[in-house]
Design an enzyme around this catalytic site. Structure first.
Site, PDB file in Angstrom:
ATOM      1  N   LYS A 172       8.423  -4.548  16.279  1.00 48.51           N
ATOM      2  CA  LYS A 172       9.172  -3.134  15.578  1.00 48.51           C
ATOM      3  C   LYS A 172       9.971  -2.449  16.481  1.00 48.51           C
ATOM      4  O   LYS A 172      11.239  -1.995  16.199  1.00 48.51           O
ATOM      5  CB  LYS A 172       7.799  -2.138  15.434  1.00 48.51           C
ATOM      6  CG  LYS A 172       7.032  -2.656  14.206  1.00 48.51           C
ATOM      7  CD  LYS A 172       7.806  -2.151  12.989  1.00 48.51           C
ATOM      8  CE  LYS A 172       6.737  -2.139  11.847  1.00 48.51           C
ATOM      9  NZ  LYS A 172       7.611  -2.194  10.459  1.00 48.51           N
ATOM     10  N   TYR A 225      -2.024  10.043   6.236  1.00 46.82           N
ATOM     11  CA  TYR A 225      -2.546   9.799   4.800  1.00 46.82           C
ATOM     12  C   TYR A 225      -1.519   9.194   3.975  1.00 46.82           C
ATOM     13  O   TYR A 225      -0.446   9.648   3.931  1.00 46.82           O
ATOM     14  CB  TYR A 225      -3.099  10.862   4.224  1.00 46.82           C
ATOM     15  CG  TYR A 225      -3.657  11.095   2.538  1.00 46.82           C
ATOM     16  CD1 TYR A 225      -4.620   9.863   2.437  1.00 46.82           C
ATOM     17  CD2 TYR A 225      -3.080  11.897   1.737  1.00 46.82           C
ATOM     18  CE1 TYR A 225      -5.154   9.892   1.174  1.00 46.82           C
ATOM     19  CE2 TYR A 225      -3.723  11.676   0.503  1.00 46.82           C
ATOM     20  CZ  TYR A 225      -4.558  10.620   0.037  1.00 46.82           C
ATOM     21  OH  TYR A 225      -5.015  10.600  -1.063  1.00 46.82           O
ATOM     22  N   VAL A 226      -1.723   8.354   3.397  1.00 51.58           N
ATOM     23  CA  VAL A 226      -0.582   7.401   2.656  1.00 51.58           C
ATOM     24  C   VAL A 226       0.093   8.342   1.622  1.00 51.58           C
ATOM     25  O   VAL A 226       1.575   8.082   1.429  1.00 51.58           O
ATOM     26  CB  VAL A 226      -1.317   6.220   1.682  1.00 51.58           C
ATOM     27  CG1 VAL A 226      -2.114   6.708   0.835  1.00 51.58           C
ATOM     28  CG2 VAL A 226      -0.399   5.419   1.184  1.00 51.58           C
ATOM     29  N   SER A 278       4.853  -6.398  -8.031  1.00 48.94           N
ATOM     30  CA  SER A 278       4.385  -5.063  -7.992  1.00 48.94           C
ATOM     31  C   SER A 278       3.363  -4.926  -9.289  1.00 48.94           C
ATOM     32  O   SER A 278       3.677  -5.414 -10.425  1.00 48.94           O
ATOM     33  CB  SER A 278       5.268  -3.941  -8.278  1.00 48.94           C
ATOM     34  OG  SER A 278       4.503  -2.778  -8.575  1.00 48.94           O
ATOM     35  N   GLY A 298     -23.857   2.516   7.364  1.00 54.23           N
ATOM     36  CA  GLY A 298     -24.897   2.695   8.346  1.00 54.23           C
ATOM     37  C   GLY A 298     -24.984   1.767   9.259  1.00 54.23           C
ATOM     38  O   GLY A 298     -25.885   1.828  10.261  1.00 54.23           O
ATOM     39  N   ASP A 338      12.682 -11.587   0.064  1.00 51.96           N
ATOM     40  CA  ASP A 338      11.939 -11.975   1.239  1.00 51.96           C
ATOM     41  C   ASP A 338      12.932 -11.707   2.373  1.00 51.96           C
ATOM     42  O   ASP A 338      13.943 -12.394   2.353  1.00 51.96           O
ATOM     43  CB  ASP A 338      11.542 -13.544   1.148  1.00 51.96           C
ATOM     44  CG  ASP A 338      10.589 -13.759   2.372  1.00 51.96           C
ATOM     45  OD1 ASP A 338      10.708 -13.125   3.171  1.00 51.96           O
ATOM     46  OD2 ASP A 338       9.793 -14.926   2.132  1.00 51.96           O
ATOM     47  N   PHE A 358       0.830  -1.322   0.062  1.00 53.62           N
ATOM     48  CA  PHE A 358      -0.116  -0.067  -0.067  1.00 53.62           C
ATOM     49  C   PHE A 358       0.811   1.375   0.112  1.00 53.62           C
ATOM     50  O   PHE A 358       0.683   1.843  -0.872  1.00 53.62           O
ATOM     51  CB  PHE A 358      -0.781   0.007   1.316  1.00 53.62           C
ATOM     52  CG  PHE A 358      -1.811   1.280   1.523  1.00 53.62           C
ATOM     53  CD1 PHE A 358      -2.346   1.803   0.462  1.00 53.62           C
ATOM     54  CD2 PHE A 358      -1.785   1.746   2.733  1.00 53.62           C
ATOM     55  CE1 PHE A 358      -3.247   2.765   0.720  1.00 53.62           C
ATOM     56  CE2 PHE A 358      -2.358   2.886   2.913  1.00 53.62           C
ATOM     57  CZ  PHE A 358      -3.200   3.479   2.022  1.00 53.62           C
ATOM     58  N   TYR A 361       3.052  -6.641  17.513  1.00 45.21           N
ATOM     59  CA  TYR A 361       3.486  -5.932  16.438  1.00 45.21           C
ATOM     60  C   TYR A 361       4.415  -4.860  16.941  1.00 45.21           C
ATOM     61  O   TYR A 361       5.457  -4.721  16.534  1.00 45.21           O
ATOM     62  CB  TYR A 361       2.226  -5.239  15.726  1.00 45.21           C
ATOM     63  CG  TYR A 361       2.651  -4.406  14.877  1.00 45.21           C
ATOM     64  CD1 TYR A 361       3.324  -4.603  13.657  1.00 45.21           C
ATOM     65  CD2 TYR A 361       2.356  -3.014  15.018  1.00 45.21           C
ATOM     66  CE1 TYR A 361       3.716  -3.598  12.776  1.00 45.21           C
ATOM     67  CE2 TYR A 361       2.454  -2.024  14.254  1.00 45.21           C
ATOM     68  CZ  TYR A 361       3.236  -2.438  12.808  1.00 45.21           C
ATOM     69  OH  TYR A 361       3.553  -1.235  12.027  1.00 45.21           O
TER      70      TYR A 361
END
Length: 320
Positions: free
Chosen positions: A139, A201-202, A39, A185, A50, A14, A135
């Site tokens: 990290k 935001y990306v 990609s 909804g 990897d 992403f 996670y």
């Protein structure tokens, strides 16, 4: 002047795809995408690699000057939990080993504000480390691995960026799930909704990574957050307004939400299925996750946060 050769590990993902789009438009560098998945948009730049397989990294990174590592095991409820450490920590060790062998002198690593855990106030880089899940713990361990690499090699340059939760078009993470529930909804607010949430935001985090590449700082650690922060109530209002809809949120108490999530956790354990509701996700949803950066630089985010939310909501949920 020779072009710099830049490899993005995890470049098919992403954030990586957005970053690759920015870097591929430049004429002053050569780009390679290294990932376990090809990609879709930049197949001509792709090579398999990897982080759990060091030989694949050696083959992919020969001749490259800079590595931006976006690869991570980050989803909630990954099993076995050892997978977080295999990818995030052992992967860091493999990359640092290969970088030393190939004389790669610059690494940019995306960590996470998850290294701080739950916070009771807006937290900068000086914040106390207290990760609450595997996670965040993995990290943080990975950061220590990169720090050791920086300290053992002459001229090694390291940038660590800790983004808050990242959202944007075509993402299918927790923020998308929130947007989707509000758009459908069917959204149910757990807790009072007054907890503050930081977001990124990306396109902005991709621009920040590009900025780090051009800075070539010897060493820098910084959070990344798009301001202003919203409470959950405010965020829901912004999303509803972007959809042109009235905010009709159903609310339930936190304790009731956690009890319901415990039922889903038990069902998941018995059936070996993953459900969108879990105690970890309820905890994260209701926690205060408010961060800032105290690092001084001249970076300016290209997209305003309110506009970014509107763009994402309309792209995903507005058929017009």
């Amino acid at each position: 002047m020779d072009k710099r050769k830049v490899a993005i590990i995890g470049g098919s993902g992403f954030i990586g795809t957005r970053l690759a789009k920015r870097l591929s438009a430049r004429g002053d560098l050569t780009l390679k995408i290294v990932d376990i998945r090809e990609s879709r948009q930049f197949a001509q730049c792709y090579q398999y690699g990897d982080v759990t397989q060091p030989e694949s990294l050696r083959q992919a990174l020969v001749g490259y000057d800079v590595v931006i590592n976006l690869a991570a095991e980050h989803q909630d409820n990954v099993e076995p939990v050892s997978r977080y450490y295999q990818v995030n920590v052992e992967g860091a060790r493999h990359l640092c080993m290969v970088a030393s062998e190939l004389a790669i002198k610059q690494i940019i690593f995306t960590s996470s504000v998850a290294v701080y855990g739950f916070v009771d106030q807006e937290t900068g880089e000086e914040g106390h480390f207290d990760p609450f899940n595997h996670y965040g713990k993995s990290k943080l361990e990975a950061e220590y691995v990169y720090e050791a690499w920086r300290n053992t090699g002459s001229g090694n340059k390291l940038t660590i960026i800790r983004p808050t939760v990242v959202f944007g078009e075509e993402n299918r993470g927790n923020v998308y799930n929130l947007f989707n529930q509000i758009a459908s909804g069917r959204f149910v607010m757990v807790g009072n909704g007054n907890n503050m949430k930081s977001m990124a935001y990306v396109e902005n985090i991709a621009a920040r990574l590009e900025y780090a590449l051009d800075q070539q700082a010897d060493y820098q650690v910084s959070n990344y957050v798009d301001k202003p922060d919203f409470t959950m109530n405010q965020l829901i209002g912004v999303i509803s307004a972007s959809l042109g809809r009235e905010n009709k949120t159903i609310r339930i108490p936190y304790l009731l939400g956690m009890c319901g999530a415990a039922v889903f956790d038990l069902a998941s354990k018995l059936s070996r299925r993953k459900f969108p509701i879990s105690r970890v996700r309820i905890q994260k949803f209701c926690a205060r996750t408010q961060f800032k950066s105290n690092v001084q630089h001249n970076f300016v985010a290209p997209v305003d946060l309110n506009l970014a939310i509107e763009k994402t909501v309309k792209y995903e949920f507005d058929p017009r």
